[in-house]
Design a protein around this motif. Sequence first.
Motif, short mmCIF file in Angstrom:
data_model
loop_
_atom_site.label_atom_id
_atom_site.label_comp_id
_atom_site.label_asym_id
_atom_site.label_seq_id
_atom_site.Cartn_x
_atom_site.Cartn_y
_atom_site.Cartn_z
N LYS A 12 0.82 -1.21 0.00
CA LYS A 12 0.00 0.00 0.00
C LYS A 12 0.86 1.27 0.00
O LYS A 12 0.53 2.26 -0.66
N THR A 13 1.97 1.24 0.72
CA THR A 13 2.85 2.41 0.75
C THR A 13 3.49 2.63 -0.61
O THR A 13 3.62 3.78 -1.09
N SER A 15 2.22 1.77 -3.46
CA SER A 15 1.17 2.30 -4.34
C SER A 15 1.01 3.80 -4.15
O SER A 15 0.77 4.54 -5.13
N LEU A 16 1.13 4.28 -2.91
CA LEU A 16 1.06 5.72 -2.65
C LEU A 16 2.19 6.45 -3.37
O LEU A 16 1.96 7.48 -4.03
N TYR A 19 1.63 6.59 -7.08
CA TYR A 19 0.63 7.62 -7.41
C TYR A 19 1.28 9.01 -7.43
O TYR A 19 0.99 9.82 -8.31
N LEU A 20 2.16 9.26 -6.47
CA LEU A 20 2.85 10.56 -6.45
C LEU A 20 3.75 10.73 -7.66
O LEU A 20 3.90 11.84 -8.20
N TYR A 298 10.76 10.46 -6.04
CA TYR A 298 9.70 9.49 -5.77
C TYR A 298 10.02 8.14 -6.39
O TYR A 298 9.76 7.08 -5.80
N LEU A 316 5.41 6.92 6.56
CA LEU A 316 4.62 6.90 5.33
C LEU A 316 3.47 5.91 5.44
O LEU A 316 2.35 6.19 4.97
N THR A 317 3.72 4.77 6.03
CA THR A 317 2.70 3.73 6.10
C THR A 317 1.48 4.19 6.89
O THR A 317 0.34 3.82 6.58
N ILE A 319 0.01 6.83 6.73
CA ILE A 319 -0.89 7.62 5.90
C ILE A 319 -1.93 6.74 5.23
O ILE A 319 -3.08 7.15 5.04
N VAL A 320 -1.54 5.50 4.86
CA VAL A 320 -2.44 4.64 4.08
C VAL A 320 -2.87 3.39 4.83
O VAL A 320 -3.75 2.66 4.34
#
Length: 762
Positions: A12-13, A15-16, A19-20, A298, A316-317, A319-320
């Motif tokens: 999931k991190t 993937s974030l 996306y950035l 990134y 970071l983790t 966040i999601v």
Amino acid sequence: MATTRDADALRKTTSLIDYLVELTDAANRNPVRDIESGAARAPEPVLWLDAFPDGITLDAEAEEVLLTMSPVPTAPPPPVPDELVGWVDPVQVRSFDGIEPRLRTSNDDPSGQRSREQSFGVWLPRWRQWAGQEPTRLERRAFYEQLEGVAKKIEQQDDQYEFVLAVGLVSWHEPGQEAIRRHLLTEQVVPRLDRTGTVTLTRIGGKRRMEDRQVFDAVPLYRAARGRAISADIVRADGSLLGQETADALASWLGLTLDSPYERWTTRPGVLPETPVFSVSPALLLRPRSKVQLAEAYRRIAEALRRPGAEVPVALTQIVVDTDREQRDEWLTRQGAASGDLLGNDPLFPLAANDEQSRVIDLLRTETGVVVQGPPGTGKTHTIANLISALLARGQRVLVTSQKDQALRVLRDKIPPELRTLCVLLAGGSKDAAVELEQGIDALSAAVASTDEGQLHKQVRALEEERDRLRAHSTVLNDRVRELRSVELVTHKSVVPKYDVEAYRGTLADIVREVRDHAAAHDWMPLLPSNPLVEDVPPLSAAEFGELRGLLAGRTPLRARRAEQNIPASDQLPTAADLDAALRAERDAEQNLTDSRLIRQLAELGPERLTELEFVAQHSWQITHKCGLTQQPLPEHRRWVERAVHDRLAGSNTGLWAQLFEVLGEPVRLEKALREQAIGVEVEFGEPITMQNLGVARGWLNTGRDLLGHLNAGGKVRRRLPSKQQRNAQELLDLARVDGAPPATAAQLEAALWRIEAEIAA
């Protein structure tokens, strides 16, 4: 050992971050290929070096400062002589690019006309010189204003805009294709505006960037891979961006990567050609910051997260992924991070903290991350300074990052000086930033090298004992304050229970308030009217007085008890005149005498003792009268002796005389200091110091002391651009004369200040 939950968190991190990457790539699509197109993200202004005003050039070989430019003042035309006023058109005088001024003629005054012609002949060459210089001056002024605007914008929005020096212009507009007019190579430049208005352009080493993708990404004939080696060499090169070596390297790179013949020009094309043209054409560009480097950052993060054995990035983790404290602690422990409450039970905060700031600190005891938002002035920097200080005191290391350099400098200044030497500031890439970094490292190294661990432990213990002592003293003072305040809340019974159990009761404030409210009703008996026509007889007849006595006795129980009192016989009562005289004497005594210890002592004496004192006083007066002392008043300068004796006997003005006694030796001290500080020095003031301007003189003394501290710290008294301390003390400098001149050194200023202090004390 990685678990399924770890893998899910990593996925999931990642993937974030992906996306950035896509988000920043989208912002980088459709780059500006024609820098003079006027598009929304096109550079503005574009300052071509070949269009710089005369006398302004960049230092191509400079390692740091490329250009320094001061404000360009306006220059009015030379003034028209008085005898030419009205004979020369003022509009022509002010217009340097219009018709040259002409002298009006008149046949009515031949001699005056000749005089005017001579004066005009002297003035006109001066005007022509001004008119010839004015276009260059205006051009330089307009150029300076552009640089000034760039410096202010970068200072306020350096996170959104950048200022670069660009070389290697490619100009090309193939029919049916997008126009290209953009440089291949850029280097970041920092514009700074100082308090004098001077603009300095400084290059930042290691900030070169090839922008070939922004130029050719949409061109089918572009082959990026062929020029990667040369591109890397160009970016790493130490030579001047404006040098011939850089231009040749860019031309070689273009020949490898572009499957189309191009021309190399020495000047930039005015109209875009249909075939590629390469020219050096250097320019300074103010433009929105590119997202290319952010996207690359990134991508590197995403690559690191996909590597085998990658750890979960906890910050970071969060966040999601919805995580609990136990899971976060497990990840951090596995990665070797410090666990538990790093602040301890008694964190050392050098600055005061309110409830909201303390709440942020408390959250950090249990949370790995806290987001604090608030407008300027709400204490965010204040809280961070406290947090850094407490962590340093616990032996921790702290990294602080910020989008702007100024925020880091403000934070560093908030930290106490004793801890500031442990802070290393890395801000930007200018010369000043490099110096700050070097000074910070040197100070940190010196602090580490000069520290005696044993001595340090002794100091820590001594400070802890002092802290405990102060805390204990603070507790005692707080208890005393609470005790004093509790007295104000105590409820008292009536202080006159035999008079009225409901009167004068409650808190002390209630009792005082009631006394004041009823003061008029219980005041002294009023005086009788001083009217000779008023008869010296009671205003009531015997029958009326008896009736009044009966009424008063029957209204209340208190009045009824008064009827049982023994009333003296009429011949024992004082007459109205005697009563009036006694009341007036009592009132005069109250008005003329102050409540003092002497008066209270006299009031406690019996009649016999007072009679004895009266006899002694009369005898003393007779003796002084025989000596003639009553006819010889003391001189004016000795009258204070008489006042002192009077006040001492009366016990009045004790505070004033005690204060004078405390400063008894002050004149001797000041006289000695004046002799030591001003040997051979004559100090005068344009305005004498008197009782009327003592407040002004104290102001001179305060501003002068501030200026003296500035001079002792290495400052100087300047005629131009004076310091803040000098401006505040300018009135003192204008009035004081040391050996006939205004004080210009610390010694001279100190002599003037000693003189002011002596005058005030006198």
